[in-house]
Design a protein around this motif. Sequence first.
Motif, PDB file in Angstrom:
ATOM      1  N   GLU A  69      44.938  26.569  37.288  1.00 33.12           N
ATOM      2  CA  GLU A  69      45.304  27.331  36.323  1.00 33.12           C
ATOM      3  C   GLU A  69      46.722  27.903  36.951  1.00 33.12           C
ATOM      4  O   GLU A  69      47.528  28.512  35.929  1.00 33.12           O
ATOM      5  CB  GLU A  69      44.637  28.370  35.475  1.00 33.12           C
ATOM      6  N   TRP A  70      46.840  28.004  38.249  1.00 34.81           N
ATOM      7  CA  TRP A  70      48.012  28.623  38.813  1.00 34.81           C
ATOM      8  C   TRP A  70      48.970  27.285  39.413  1.00 34.81           C
ATOM      9  O   TRP A  70      49.831  28.043  39.973  1.00 34.81           O
ATOM     10  CB  TRP A  70      47.383  29.285  40.404  1.00 34.81           C
ATOM     11  N   TYR A  94      40.257  36.478  26.851  1.00 33.04           N
ATOM     12  CA  TYR A  94      40.907  36.730  28.149  1.00 33.04           C
ATOM     13  C   TYR A  94      42.467  37.171  27.773  1.00 33.04           C
ATOM     14  O   TYR A  94      42.889  36.498  26.965  1.00 33.04           O
ATOM     15  CB  TYR A  94      40.868  35.633  29.087  1.00 33.04           C
ATOM     16  N   ARG A 123      39.417  45.141  35.013  1.00 33.33           N
ATOM     17  CA  ARG A 123      40.964  44.696  35.737  1.00 33.33           C
ATOM     18  C   ARG A 123      41.899  45.191  34.728  1.00 33.33           C
ATOM     19  O   ARG A 123      43.169  44.794  35.169  1.00 33.33           O
ATOM     20  CB  ARG A 123      40.718  43.428  35.874  1.00 33.33           C
ATOM     21  N   GLY A 128      34.376  39.871  42.046  1.00 30.85           N
ATOM     22  CA  GLY A 128      35.295  38.581  41.981  1.00 30.85           C
ATOM     23  C   GLY A 128      34.453  37.434  42.112  1.00 30.85           C
ATOM     24  O   GLY A 128      33.427  37.607  41.743  1.00 30.85           O
ATOM     25  N   MET A 149      37.848  44.064  44.492  1.00 26.62           N
ATOM     26  CA  MET A 149      37.286  45.155  43.824  1.00 26.62           C
ATOM     27  C   MET A 149      37.780  46.512  44.464  1.00 26.62           C
ATOM     28  O   MET A 149      37.633  46.894  45.311  1.00 26.62           O
ATOM     29  CB  MET A 149      35.916  44.860  43.981  1.00 26.62           C
ATOM     30  N   TRP A 186      39.348  40.945  27.987  1.00 25.08           N
ATOM     31  CA  TRP A 186      39.033  40.794  29.531  1.00 25.08           C
ATOM     32  C   TRP A 186      40.639  40.644  30.138  1.00 25.08           C
ATOM     33  O   TRP A 186      41.281  39.593  30.108  1.00 25.08           O
ATOM     34  CB  TRP A 186      38.622  39.126  29.791  1.00 25.08           C
ATOM     35  N   HIS A 195      38.452  28.594  30.388  1.00 23.97           N
ATOM     36  CA  HIS A 195      39.910  28.480  30.755  1.00 23.97           C
ATOM     37  C   HIS A 195      40.425  27.353  30.405  1.00 23.97           C
ATOM     38  O   HIS A 195      40.268  26.146  30.733  1.00 23.97           O
ATOM     39  CB  HIS A 195      39.872  28.553  32.329  1.00 23.97           C
ATOM     40  N   ASP A 232      43.204  41.144  32.963  1.00 22.78           N
ATOM     41  CA  ASP A 232      43.269  40.393  34.439  1.00 22.78           C
ATOM     42  C   ASP A 232      43.830  41.456  35.355  1.00 22.78           C
ATOM     43  O   ASP A 232      44.687  42.496  34.931  1.00 22.78           O
ATOM     44  CB  ASP A 232      43.694  39.362  34.503  1.00 22.78           C
ATOM     45  N   THR A 233      43.971  41.396  36.647  1.00 20.74           N
ATOM     46  CA  THR A 233      44.546  42.016  37.596  1.00 20.74           C
ATOM     47  C   THR A 233      45.819  42.881  37.251  1.00 20.74           C
ATOM     48  O   THR A 233      46.786  42.111  36.725  1.00 20.74           O
ATOM     49  CB  THR A 233      44.875  41.292  38.815  1.00 20.74           C
ATOM     50  N   PHE A 262      32.531  31.654  29.919  1.00 21.61           N
ATOM     51  CA  PHE A 262      33.966  31.820  30.126  1.00 21.61           C
ATOM     52  C   PHE A 262      34.693  30.342  29.925  1.00 21.61           C
ATOM     53  O   PHE A 262      33.998  29.421  30.251  1.00 21.61           O
ATOM     54  CB  PHE A 262      34.276  32.329  31.646  1.00 21.61           C
ATOM     55  N   HIS A 289      46.960  32.992  29.202  1.00 24.53           N
ATOM     56  CA  HIS A 289      46.673  33.040  30.988  1.00 24.53           C
ATOM     57  C   HIS A 289      48.257  33.380  31.401  1.00 24.53           C
ATOM     58  O   HIS A 289      49.051  33.516  30.890  1.00 24.53           O
ATOM     59  CB  HIS A 289      46.136  31.908  31.301  1.00 24.53           C
ATOM     60  N   HIS A 290      48.354  33.590  32.729  1.00 27.25           N
ATOM     61  CA  HIS A 290      49.314  33.947  33.415  1.00 27.25           C
ATOM     62  C   HIS A 290      50.750  32.947  33.028  1.00 27.25           C
ATOM     63  O   HIS A 290      51.805  33.391  33.002  1.00 27.25           O
ATOM     64  CB  HIS A 290      49.268  33.820  34.906  1.00 27.25           C
ATOM     65  N   TRP A 294      39.053  27.551  37.850  1.00 26.98           N
ATOM     66  CA  TRP A 294      38.828  28.015  36.528  1.00 26.98           C
ATOM     67  C   TRP A 294      39.198  26.800  35.476  1.00 26.98           C
ATOM     68  O   TRP A 294      38.354  26.563  34.833  1.00 26.98           O
ATOM     69  CB  TRP A 294      39.266  29.344  36.153  1.00 26.98           C
ATOM     70  N   ILE A 333      43.602  27.380  42.804  1.00 27.00           N
ATOM     71  CA  ILE A 333      42.952  27.230  41.529  1.00 27.00           C
ATOM     72  C   ILE A 333      43.830  26.638  40.576  1.00 27.00           C
ATOM     73  O   ILE A 333      45.187  27.053  40.456  1.00 27.00           O
ATOM     74  CB  ILE A 333      42.359  28.568  40.910  1.00 27.00           C
TER      75      ILE A 333
HETATM   76  C1  JFZ Z   1      42.064  35.924  38.026  1.00 25.70           C
HETATM   77  C2  JFZ Z   1      43.085  35.112  37.680  1.00 25.70           C
HETATM   78  O1  JFZ Z   1      44.274  34.960  38.369  1.00 25.70           O
HETATM   79  C3  JFZ Z   1      42.351  33.590  37.753  1.00 25.70           C
HETATM   80  O2  JFZ Z   1      43.443  32.528  37.210  1.00 25.70           O
HETATM   81  C4  JFZ Z   1      41.304  33.435  36.882  1.00 25.70           C
HETATM   82  O3  JFZ Z   1      41.380  33.554  35.416  1.00 25.70           O
HETATM   83  C5  JFZ Z   1      40.166  34.394  37.229  1.00 25.70           C
HETATM   84  C6  JFZ Z   1      39.017  34.570  36.303  1.00 25.70           C
HETATM   85  O4  JFZ Z   1      40.891  35.846  37.423  1.00 25.70           O
HETATM   86  O5  JFZ Z   1      41.796  35.837  39.314  1.00 25.70           O
HETATM   87  C7  JFZ Z   1      41.063  36.868  40.212  1.00 25.70           C
HETATM   88  C8  JFZ Z   1      41.475  38.100  39.878  1.00 25.70           C
HETATM   89  C9  JFZ Z   1      40.909  38.995  40.821  1.00 25.70           C
HETATM   90  C10 JFZ Z   1      39.717  38.833  41.521  1.00 25.70           C
HETATM   91  C11 JFZ Z   1      39.511  37.287  41.745  1.00 25.70           C
HETATM   92  C12 JFZ Z   1      39.940  36.401  41.025  1.00 25.70           C
HETATM   93  N1  JFZ Z   1      39.274  39.627  42.411  1.00 25.70           N
HETATM   94  O6  JFZ Z   1      39.302  40.825  42.088  1.00 25.70           O
HETATM   95  O7  JFZ Z   1      38.232  39.396  43.148  1.00 25.70           O
END
Ligand code: JFZ
Length: 421
Positions: free
Chosen positions: A46-47, A139, A229, A241, A1, A198, A25, A200-201, A23, A95-96, A264, A44
């Motif tokens: 999905e990775w 997402y 994010r 997180g 965060m 949504w 996935h 992501d990072t 959510f 997703h990724h 997920w 996880i």
């Molecule tokens: C991300 C993704 O990489 C994961 O596969 C999933 O979709 C999740 C919901 O989001 O993972 C994270 C990204 C950031 C944090 C935690 C999980 N974070 O900031 O704590």
Amino acid sequence: MTKIDRVPDTKQQWFKDAKYGLFIHWGLYSILAGEYKGKKTDHISEWIMNSLGIPAEEYEKLAKEFDPTEFNADELVRRAKEDWGMKYIVFTSKHHEGFAMYHSKVSPYNVVDATPCGRDILRELADACRKYDMKLGLYYSQSQDWHDPNGYVSHANGGEDQLKDDNDKKDFQYYLDHKVKPQLKEILSEYGDICLIWFDTPMGMTIEQSRECVETVKSMQPDCIVSGRVGNQLGDYMTTGDNFIPRLPFEGDWEVPATLNDTWGYNKDDNEWKNPDDIIRLLVKISSRGGNYLLNIGPKASGEVPKESIEILNTVGRYVNQNADGVFGTRRIDVYPYELDWAEFTGKDHKLFIHVFKPRKRLEILNCGNNVTKAYVLRDGRELEFDVSPTCEGDTMINVELPKDLREEKNYCVCLELEEV
Ligand code: JFZ
């Protein structure tokens, strides 16, 4: 965060009131379910493409196996709305892994063109959401894309320096212009109202690149909000997180994404299911602190939702549906800025809700604000006797008497109506 120096504000009343969302996935990783060629992932699920180093040419063949005969969007959305009491759904449009779960004209690597089933999953979900008046968010992994040569890659297992070099050589802007922005335009123009994106990072994205993502969204649907994010402090709300609750006080709009087990995406070997009592308490605790709880399911490749998830969500849903006034539309409260082991408090207007999680003989509440005018059991309206007494420290104690049947119970809610001043 990341640290934020402003109060995030979505300016969307639905988001401030929502409190509870689903959510989802779901992607090609669901086919592998945590295992590839006899190797299991301990990350996880999905990775898995990343953590087991599966080359894109191999991984993309999975699409040929995607045939979700058990997926029923109507049934899923009906459950989320009626049985589980949820107010919005966020679905992984990409997703990724880079695979679009909708019919994309931008890339043939999508659920209609690359699979034998040819079903536009997002279309099915969007139609069901419209039917049940359920908000739909998407997402979208804007930074990482392990299928596109110019999408960023990060590593589940470290090796950051090498990766940084690899990422620096990529033409990320090209990928942003030719895949991300065109795909965002598709999902925001072809599927009706989308309540949020949504992101992501952000990894190495510049502030300009984050801004381009936000602006693409707002140019298509001005009321659509974006998650924190997206990066560079440009999001409309803060995302924590997994299952992480920020310390009080956290002002503004925020959301806790959370798993029901430790993954997920679906993983056939993950049986670390959380207890429904803990989920109920987390939902209430997040509401009392002003946030939303976005709880995840990972359907199997067939489309079937794991029965353990359904059971947990049904149990939580019974609490939510019976005590809806004490959950939805509640505001961050500061009456109880400390922890009690037996209760959490939510509040709105002139009501204070006491969510009781452990059997008690009577409820003793310190300094709950204005005078109490009425106390009742939320789920059936039964009025309860109460009295007020001063404590030696000069505080006020409200004592609520409980009928015999409630003294043995946990997971119920008592509403105190407070005098308006
Ligand atoms: C991300 C993704 O990489 C994961 O596969 C999933 O979709 C999740 C919901 O989001 O993972 C994270 C990204 C950031 C944090 C935690 C999980 N974070 O900031 O704590």
